[in-house]
Scaffold this motif. Structure first.
Motif, PDB file in Angstrom:
ATOM      1  N   PHE A  58       0.803  -1.219   0.000  1.00  0.00           N
ATOM      2  CA  PHE A  58       0.000   0.000   0.000  1.00  0.00           C
ATOM      3  C   PHE A  58       0.842   1.278   0.000  1.00  0.00           C
ATOM      4  O   PHE A  58       0.316   2.365  -0.172  1.00  0.00           O
ATOM      5  CB  PHE A  58      -0.912   0.053   1.234  1.00  0.00           C
ATOM      6  CG  PHE A  58      -1.879  -1.077   1.326  1.00  0.00           C
ATOM      7  CD1 PHE A  58      -2.689  -1.430   0.259  1.00  0.00           C
ATOM      8  CD2 PHE A  58      -1.988  -1.795   2.496  1.00  0.00           C
ATOM      9  CE1 PHE A  58      -3.591  -2.480   0.358  1.00  0.00           C
ATOM     10  CE2 PHE A  58      -2.889  -2.848   2.611  1.00  0.00           C
ATOM     11  CZ  PHE A  58      -3.685  -3.187   1.543  1.00  0.00           C
ATOM     12  N   ARG A  59       2.140   1.158   0.219  1.00  0.00           N
ATOM     13  CA  ARG A  59       2.977   2.344   0.454  1.00  0.00           C
ATOM     14  C   ARG A  59       2.929   3.371  -0.670  1.00  0.00           C
ATOM     15  O   ARG A  59       2.676   4.542  -0.432  1.00  0.00           O
ATOM     16  CB  ARG A  59       4.427   1.943   0.716  1.00  0.00           C
ATOM     17  CG  ARG A  59       4.656   1.456   2.108  1.00  0.00           C
ATOM     18  CD  ARG A  59       6.120   1.215   2.368  1.00  0.00           C
ATOM     19  NE  ARG A  59       6.256   0.529   3.643  1.00  0.00           N
ATOM     20  CZ  ARG A  59       7.405   0.064   4.100  1.00  0.00           C
ATOM     21  NH1 ARG A  59       8.505   0.200   3.372  1.00  0.00           N
ATOM     22  NH2 ARG A  59       7.448  -0.551   5.258  1.00  0.00           N
ATOM     23  N   HIS A  60       3.193   2.963  -1.887  1.00  0.00           N
ATOM     24  CA  HIS A  60       3.278   3.948  -2.976  1.00  0.00           C
ATOM     25  C   HIS A  60       1.944   4.654  -3.178  1.00  0.00           C
ATOM     26  O   HIS A  60       1.905   5.878  -3.346  1.00  0.00           O
ATOM     27  CB  HIS A  60       3.776   3.305  -4.270  1.00  0.00           C
ATOM     28  CG  HIS A  60       5.251   3.029  -4.245  1.00  0.00           C
ATOM     29  ND1 HIS A  60       6.003   2.968  -5.385  1.00  0.00           N
ATOM     30  CD2 HIS A  60       6.103   2.789  -3.233  1.00  0.00           C
ATOM     31  CE1 HIS A  60       7.268   2.717  -5.070  1.00  0.00           C
ATOM     32  NE2 HIS A  60       7.343   2.590  -3.766  1.00  0.00           N
ATOM     33  N   ALA A  61       0.851   3.907  -3.125  1.00  0.00           N
ATOM     34  CA  ALA A  61      -0.463   4.529  -3.286  1.00  0.00           C
ATOM     35  C   ALA A  61      -0.725   5.528  -2.156  1.00  0.00           C
ATOM     36  O   ALA A  61      -1.252   6.627  -2.395  1.00  0.00           O
ATOM     37  CB  ALA A  61      -1.554   3.462  -3.310  1.00  0.00           C
ATOM     38  N   ASP A  68      16.412   3.714   1.428  1.00  0.00           N
ATOM     39  CA  ASP A  68      16.405   4.804   0.456  1.00  0.00           C
ATOM     40  C   ASP A  68      15.477   4.428  -0.701  1.00  0.00           C
ATOM     41  O   ASP A  68      15.742   3.470  -1.423  1.00  0.00           O
ATOM     42  CB  ASP A  68      17.827   5.038  -0.051  1.00  0.00           C
ATOM     43  CG  ASP A  68      18.042   6.413  -0.618  1.00  0.00           C
ATOM     44  OD1 ASP A  68      17.052   7.150  -0.801  1.00  0.00           O
ATOM     45  OD2 ASP A  68      19.207   6.760  -0.882  1.00  0.00           O
ATOM     46  N   PRO A  69      14.384   5.167  -0.911  1.00  0.00           N
ATOM     47  CA  PRO A  69      13.368   4.767  -1.886  1.00  0.00           C
ATOM     48  C   PRO A  69      13.634   5.284  -3.301  1.00  0.00           C
ATOM     49  O   PRO A  69      12.822   6.013  -3.882  1.00  0.00           O
ATOM     50  CB  PRO A  69      12.105   5.395  -1.302  1.00  0.00           C
ATOM     51  CG  PRO A  69      12.612   6.681  -0.715  1.00  0.00           C
ATOM     52  CD  PRO A  69      13.969   6.329  -0.141  1.00  0.00           C
ATOM     53  N   LEU A  70      14.756   4.914  -3.881  1.00  0.00           N
ATOM     54  CA  LEU A  70      15.139   5.460  -5.187  1.00  0.00           C
ATOM     55  C   LEU A  70      14.104   5.211  -6.281  1.00  0.00           C
ATOM     56  O   LEU A  70      13.804   6.132  -7.054  1.00  0.00           O
ATOM     57  CB  LEU A  70      16.517   4.931  -5.584  1.00  0.00           C
ATOM     58  CG  LEU A  70      17.655   5.350  -4.635  1.00  0.00           C
ATOM     59  CD1 LEU A  70      18.972   4.712  -5.059  1.00  0.00           C
ATOM     60  CD2 LEU A  70      17.775   6.858  -4.570  1.00  0.00           C
ATOM     61  N   PRO A  71      13.506   4.004  -6.397  1.00  0.00           N
ATOM     62  CA  PRO A  71      12.463   3.822  -7.427  1.00  0.00           C
ATOM     63  C   PRO A  71      11.260   4.742  -7.185  1.00  0.00           C
ATOM     64  O   PRO A  71      10.702   5.300  -8.133  1.00  0.00           O
ATOM     65  CB  PRO A  71      12.070   2.347  -7.299  1.00  0.00           C
ATOM     66  CG  PRO A  71      13.265   1.690  -6.688  1.00  0.00           C
ATOM     67  CD  PRO A  71      13.838   2.726  -5.753  1.00  0.00           C
ATOM     68  N   LEU A  72      10.888   4.928  -5.932  1.00  0.00           N
ATOM     69  CA  LEU A  72       9.780   5.832  -5.599  1.00  0.00           C
ATOM     70  C   LEU A  72      10.117   7.262  -6.008  1.00  0.00           C
ATOM     71  O   LEU A  72       9.280   7.967  -6.578  1.00  0.00           O
ATOM     72  CB  LEU A  72       9.465   5.773  -4.109  1.00  0.00           C
ATOM     73  CG  LEU A  72       8.472   6.819  -3.614  1.00  0.00           C
ATOM     74  CD1 LEU A  72       7.087   6.566  -4.186  1.00  0.00           C
ATOM     75  CD2 LEU A  72       8.439   6.845  -2.093  1.00  0.00           C
ATOM     76  N   LEU A  73      11.337   7.708  -5.746  1.00  0.00           N
ATOM     77  CA  LEU A  73      11.730   9.073  -6.104  1.00  0.00           C
ATOM     78  C   LEU A  73      11.634   9.286  -7.610  1.00  0.00           C
ATOM     79  O   LEU A  73      11.186  10.345  -8.061  1.00  0.00           O
ATOM     80  CB  LEU A  73      13.140   9.379  -5.611  1.00  0.00           C
ATOM     81  CG  LEU A  73      13.342   9.326  -4.097  1.00  0.00           C
ATOM     82  CD1 LEU A  73      14.776   9.695  -3.738  1.00  0.00           C
ATOM     83  CD2 LEU A  73      12.354  10.205  -3.362  1.00  0.00           C
ATOM     84  N   ALA A  74      12.028   8.285  -8.383  1.00  0.00           N
ATOM     85  CA  ALA A  74      11.913   8.392  -9.844  1.00  0.00           C
ATOM     86  C   ALA A  74      10.444   8.502 -10.257  1.00  0.00           C
ATOM     87  O   ALA A  74      10.097   9.303 -11.137  1.00  0.00           O
ATOM     88  CB  ALA A  74      12.569   7.185 -10.515  1.00  0.00           C
TER      89      ALA A  74
END
Length: 88
Positions: free
Chosen positions: A27-30, A52-58
């Motif tokens: 559920f995090r990204h949503a 470190d949430p690098l894919p999320l930052l992109a």
């Protein structure tokens, strides 16, 4: 040594905590996108995480472009704190 930032309550400066560690991974990204969508210009979401949430930052950069800024406050193994600010 850098100061340790904590996510524990809102502040008068319109900084709103978002502790991703307490949200189920699926559920995090949503939840993060929902929180960013709810920010008004000038408000900040202070994001805390254990990695470190690098894919999320992109994904955030792709989705929001220049309307959300990203600033690391703490970037250590197991302790990541990032301010996401909504730009007016």
């Amino acid at each position: 040594m850098q100061p340790i930032h904590v996510c524990n309550h809102t502040t008068p400066e319109a900084i709103y905590p978002f502790d991703a560690r307490g949200i189920a991974k699926r559920f995090r990204h949503a939840a993060i996108f929902g929180a960013l969508d709810a920010l008004h210009p000038g408000e900040v979401m202070r994001f805390c995480n254990d990695h470190d949430p690098l894919p999320l930052l992109a994904q955030i950069q792709q989705r929001y472009g220049d309307s959300v800024t990203i600033e690391y406050l703490q970037r250590e193994m197991g302790a990541i704190v990032i301010d996401f600010a909504k730009v007016g």
